[in-house]
Design an enzyme around this catalytic site. Structure first.
Site, PDB file in Angstrom:
ATOM      1  N   ASP A  92       0.785  -1.240   0.000  1.00  0.00           N
ATOM      2  CA  ASP A  92       0.000   0.000   0.000  1.00  0.00           C
ATOM      3  C   ASP A  92       0.816   1.289   0.000  1.00  0.00           C
ATOM      4  O   ASP A  92       0.364   2.297  -0.532  1.00  0.00           O
ATOM      5  CB  ASP A  92      -0.953   0.028   1.202  1.00  0.00           C
ATOM      6  CG  ASP A  92      -2.142  -0.904   1.008  1.00  0.00           C
ATOM      7  OD1 ASP A  92      -2.500  -1.173  -0.149  1.00  0.00           O
ATOM      8  OD2 ASP A  92      -2.717  -1.344   2.024  1.00  0.00           O
TER       9      ASP A  92
ATOM     10  N   TYR B 253      -9.869  -0.227   3.160  1.00  0.00           N
ATOM     11  CA  TYR B 253      -9.406  -0.219   4.548  1.00  0.00           C
ATOM     12  C   TYR B 253      -9.245   1.180   5.070  1.00  0.00           C
ATOM     13  O   TYR B 253      -8.781   2.053   4.362  1.00  0.00           O
ATOM     14  CB  TYR B 253      -8.003  -0.786   4.733  1.00  0.00           C
ATOM     15  CG  TYR B 253      -7.691  -2.019   4.008  1.00  0.00           C
ATOM     16  CD1 TYR B 253      -8.193  -3.227   4.456  1.00  0.00           C
ATOM     17  CD2 TYR B 253      -6.861  -1.989   2.900  1.00  0.00           C
ATOM     18  CE1 TYR B 253      -7.878  -4.375   3.782  1.00  0.00           C
ATOM     19  CE2 TYR B 253      -6.553  -3.146   2.230  1.00  0.00           C
ATOM     20  CZ  TYR B 253      -7.072  -4.332   2.672  1.00  0.00           C
ATOM     21  OH  TYR B 253      -6.762  -5.466   2.014  1.00  0.00           O
TER      22      TYR B 253
ATOM     23  N   HIS C 245      -6.835 -12.868   4.256  1.00  0.00           N
ATOM     24  CA  HIS C 245      -5.698 -12.039   3.843  1.00  0.00           C
ATOM     25  C   HIS C 245      -4.857 -11.685   5.066  1.00  0.00           C
ATOM     26  O   HIS C 245      -5.222 -12.032   6.197  1.00  0.00           O
ATOM     27  CB  HIS C 245      -6.200 -10.774   3.151  1.00  0.00           C
ATOM     28  CG  HIS C 245      -7.069  -9.929   4.023  1.00  0.00           C
ATOM     29  ND1 HIS C 245      -8.418 -10.159   4.168  1.00  0.00           N
ATOM     30  CD2 HIS C 245      -6.795  -8.889   4.821  1.00  0.00           C
ATOM     31  CE1 HIS C 245      -8.929  -9.288   5.015  1.00  0.00           C
ATOM     32  NE2 HIS C 245      -7.958  -8.504   5.445  1.00  0.00           N
TER      33      HIS C 245
ATOM     34  N   ASP D 199      25.786   3.212  13.780  1.00  0.00           N
ATOM     35  CA  ASP D 199      24.499   3.890  13.621  1.00  0.00           C
ATOM     36  C   ASP D 199      23.563   2.895  12.935  1.00  0.00           C
ATOM     37  O   ASP D 199      23.741   2.581  11.758  1.00  0.00           O
ATOM     38  CB  ASP D 199      24.686   5.150  12.761  1.00  0.00           C
ATOM     39  CG  ASP D 199      23.413   5.974  12.704  1.00  0.00           C
ATOM     40  OD1 ASP D 199      22.419   5.587  13.359  1.00  0.00           O
ATOM     41  OD2 ASP D 199      23.414   7.012  12.012  1.00  0.00           O
ATOM     42  N   ILE D 200      22.600   2.361  13.669  1.00  0.00           N
ATOM     43  CA  ILE D 200      21.763   1.285  13.111  1.00  0.00           C
ATOM     44  C   ILE D 200      20.289   1.688  13.049  1.00  0.00           C
ATOM     45  O   ILE D 200      19.829   2.577  13.758  1.00  0.00           O
ATOM     46  CB  ILE D 200      21.893  -0.031  13.928  1.00  0.00           C
ATOM     47  CG1 ILE D 200      21.622   0.209  15.425  1.00  0.00           C
ATOM     48  CG2 ILE D 200      23.241  -0.671  13.683  1.00  0.00           C
ATOM     49  CD1 ILE D 200      21.589  -1.073  16.255  1.00  0.00           C
TER      50      ILE D 200
END
Ligand SMILES: *[C@@H]1O[C@H](CO)[C@@H](O)[C@H](O)[C@H]1NC(C)=O
Ligand SMILES: *[C@@H]1O[C@H](CO)[C@@H](O)[C@H](O)[C@H]1NC(C)=O
Ligand SMILES: *[C@@H]1O[C@H](CO)[C@@H](O)[C@H](O)[C@H]1NC(C)=O
Ligand SMILES: *[C@@H]1O[C@H](CO)[C@@H](O)[C@H](O)[C@H]1NC(C)=O
Ligand SMILES: [Cu+2]
Length: 672
Positions: free
Chosen positions: A321, A408, A462, A612-613
């Site tokens: 989406d 939705y 789904h 830096d994650i």
């Protein structure tokens, strides 16, 4: 010859005021992460259409400055200083090709403009979806199909749906148009015209394939309308009027898009694909007398909604989406006092439409303080004479957006708690995608891929998976992922009358493959730590991810849909920070081949320890439709929480004063 004097002077004046307008508008950007303004969006339209007369716009977003620059800007504490250059990243279609255009807004010029030659197509814009949806209505074979079914074409509405990818080498930019029957209901999703399918080429905007395979009985309109005005009679539950009022106004402040509330401050941005973006969230530490950074950035990176029906009109419904429909611009204006409580403040957002013109979504965000009668912490000291009772009510701050992607409605909440938690909640309310054909379960002898919900109404199974990009910076950028395993230990040496206990085994993830985690009941617990900074007693500062709705996929990993939605393979992934790794399903998601996904990036197995994650969290729902979901499903929610883990020296809300008692001057005078 032009007469001298007045008119030239007027032209100069107009020019000067235009210049001033430009300067004032340019200065309106307060923060380097502020979303593009209508002025900037117009600037982009002009620049792009000057180079490509017939361009259609599919994405326009802020190309933000490097993280390093933004961080040093925010630490300088000179918020009035503009951080240049201001840049935009644009994807357009020109002559059936996707082009990527990088724009310098400060200098008002195009920095680069190139054709994208990889797989997949950009986000669909609303205008082309509308045009495609109108094509069948004047297409003779479709009109025949409608007549054959005894239906009235004036009551038919159609929508364009993306089709996914099934291993083909070459694809065309096409959508499937599916049609629905209104006649007597506004709830047209309940009445699909099954067995009919139109394929439209979006670049040529014409029908390239048409099928009328079978006639399926149409569901009844009766009982499908959800409007209060159509309920006869509506059911009065006897709940009396209630509201939340803050007589002295809200306790948060909005400085442009910068939000300050209680011990929190953060920036609220907007992106066409992602919707709300929370940046630079930091929390004031009372003991340390400073703000401490928790999250550099958090947003929804992608959604994946694969349907489980293998029939010809259904198998391709495997939606991503954010990348296909632009989750952000599917935001709808929030209804005051209904979507958000009475004390909410609303913010508008702007985006670029198909021809490049900016459009506003009024009231796309609301920000409000929530007090729902919950307790932040409490204790009754029963053992001490005199009954000591201490209770602190829990007041939190919520940022909300609702995105309506076709059938939705997703409500996205980012909630900030005084205790240091950030909670993200996704609430779904939806019309199911449906098929007809049976009136009782006893008739069903074949696989129907769903649940019979009403006469000729099958709700199809789904999933909904969402990938959250969570760039945590726990009091600094260099962090590690710690997996906390809870392990049962058998007592074998008779040192205790007990036979077993459990202990904690911590394991730091060294590379990306160590950090691919599927949650099961047995953990592990996930903590992002700063290995360089410890509490006084020696524990690493950390924030824990507490999952709430962590579904894992049921499709096979080599199923094409799953290859494209591969971010759902794990509930946790960690990558080293890389500005261009933003979209977990890839940049060009429509008909993508899955070659630019989180699953592909992490195959490099980069090092992630003390770096830096970025933490990526997949939350999800397996949706087995039930009769209560018909004709519209009451909201179901899933959430996760980022909660301090040895981040503070002690309970951060121990010293928090109870809110002031309310002294209403005259409540009834304020209510309306
Ligand atoms: C743009 O579209 C118009 C109308 O379809 C056409 O006449 C014109 O040639 C196109 N321009 C370019 C540069 O393709
Ligand atoms: C078809 O629908 C239109 C619009 O609702 C209505 O005006 C018209 O009378 C209908 N035609 C028939 C034959 O029912
Ligand atoms: C950043 O990510 C992109 C896309 O995955 C990749 O092409 C690029 O090499 C990465 N850069 C670094 C420094 O890893
Ligand atoms: C409160 O305000 C309402 C409406 O203005 C008024 O009718 C009422 O008399 C007031 N009550 C008091 C106690 O002042
Ligand atoms: Cu669902």
């Amino acid at each position: 010859m032009y007469p001298m004097g007045g008119s030239n002077f007027t032209i100069v004046l107009i020019f000067l005021s235009f210049l001033t307008f430009i300067l004032v508008e340019a200065q309106k950007v307060h923060h380097p992460l502020d979303p593009l303004t209508p002025f900037e969006l117009n600037q982009i339209k002009t620049l792009v259409t000057n180079s490509h007369q017939n361009a259609t716009f599919h994405y326009v977003g802020l190309d933000e400055p490097s993280k390093h620059k933004v961080l040093s800007w925010s630490l300088q504490n000179r918020p009035n200083e503009r951080l240049n250059p201001r840049r935009a990243f644009v994807i357009v279609r020109v002559d059936s090709k996707s082009r990527e255009i990088l724009i310098d807004l400060s200098k008002n010029l195009i920095l680069s403009d190139k054709v994208y030659r990889g797989n997949g197509y950009p986000t669909l814009n609303f205008e082309e979806q509308t045009l495609a949806g109108e094509l069948p209505l004047t297409y003779a074979p479709f009109m025949d199909s409608i007549a054959k079914r005894g239906l009235n074409i004036s009551e038919v509405l159609c929508q364009a749906f993306t089709i996914g990818w099934y291993g083909e080498k070459n694809t065309k930019r096409v959508v499937r148009v599916m049609c629905y029957y209104m006649d007597g209901t506004i709830n047209f999703y309940m009445r699909p015209i099954e067995g009919v399918m139109t394929t439209v080429d979006l670049d040529e905007m014409r029908i390239v394939d048409y099928r009328d395979r079978l006639i399926v009985p149409m569901a009844k309109a009766h009982g499908t309308d959800y409007r209060e005005s159509k309920q006869n009679p509506p059911f009065d539950t006897g709940i009396k009027a209630m509201t939340i009022l803050q007589q002295d106004g809200p306790s948060f402040s909005l400085d442009g898009n910068h939000v300050r509330w209680a011990n929190w401050q953060f920036h609220l941005g907007f992106d066409m694909r992602a919707g709300p973006i929370i940046s630079l969230a930091s929390i004031y530490d009372h003991d340390k007398d400073r703000y401490r950074r928790v999250m550099y950035k958090g947003y929804i990176s992608e959604l994946f909604v694969p349907y489980q029906d293998m029939t010809e009109e259904w198998y391709f419904r495997t939606y991503l989406d954010a990348g296909e429909y632009a989750f952000g611009i599917c935001a709808v204006p929030l209804e005051p006092s209904k979507d958000c409580p009475k004390n909410a403040k609303f913010l508008d957002v702007y985006y670029t439409t198909g021809d490049g013109t900016p459009a506003k979504i009024p009231r796309a965000f609301c920000v409000f303080e929530r007090y729902a009668g919950d307790v932040m912490w409490r204790h009754t000291e029963a053992a001490v004479p005199g009954d000591t009772v201490e209770v602190r009510p829990d007041v939190t701050l919520v940022v909300r957006m609702v995105s309506t992607v076709a059938n939705y409605d997703y409500t996205i909440d980012w909630e900030f708690k005084q205790s240091g938690s950030i909670k993200a909640t996704v609430s779904l309310s939806e019309f199911l995608h449906l098929r007809g054909r049976y009136t009782h379960t006893s008739q069903i002898k074949e696989e129907i891929y769903g649940t019979l919900l009403a006469e000729n109404v099958i709700g199809t199974r789904h999933d909904h998976f969402l990938s959250f990009h969570l760039d945590l910076d726990i009091d600094g950028v260099a962090n590690s992922l710690m997996k906390t395993h809870l392990q049962t230990v058998r007592v074998t040496d008779e040192s205790s009358p007990r036979k077993s206990y459990w202990k904690v085994v911590n394991e730091v993830a060294k590379t990306e493959s160590d950090a691919k985690i599927r949650f099961s009941g047995a953990g592990p617990e996930i903590v992002v730590v700063n290995p360089n900074k410890q509490t006084k007693v020696g524990n690493d500062f950390g924030y824990r991810l507490i999952p709430g709705s962590a579904a894992t996929p049921l499709l096979l990993e080599d199923d094409y849909a799953q290859i494209r939605g591969a971010f759902s393979n794990y509930n946790v992934w960690v990558t080293p920070y890389n500005k261009s790794e933003k979209w977990a399903g890839g940049v060009y998601v429509d008909q993508s081949h899955g070659d630019d996904t989180l699953a592909k990036w992490t195959l490099r197995n980069r090092e992630i320890e003390n770096k830096d994650i970025v933490l990526w969290h997949t939350m999800g729902f397996h949706h087995v439709p039930l009769q209560e979901d018909y004709p519209i499903m009451p909201t179901i929610s899933g959430a996760f929480e980022l909660r301090p883990a040895n981040f503070f020296e002690h309970n951060p809300v121990l010293k928090v004063k109870s809110p002031k008692p309310v002294k209403w001057v005259n409540c009834s005078a304020k209510l309306n």
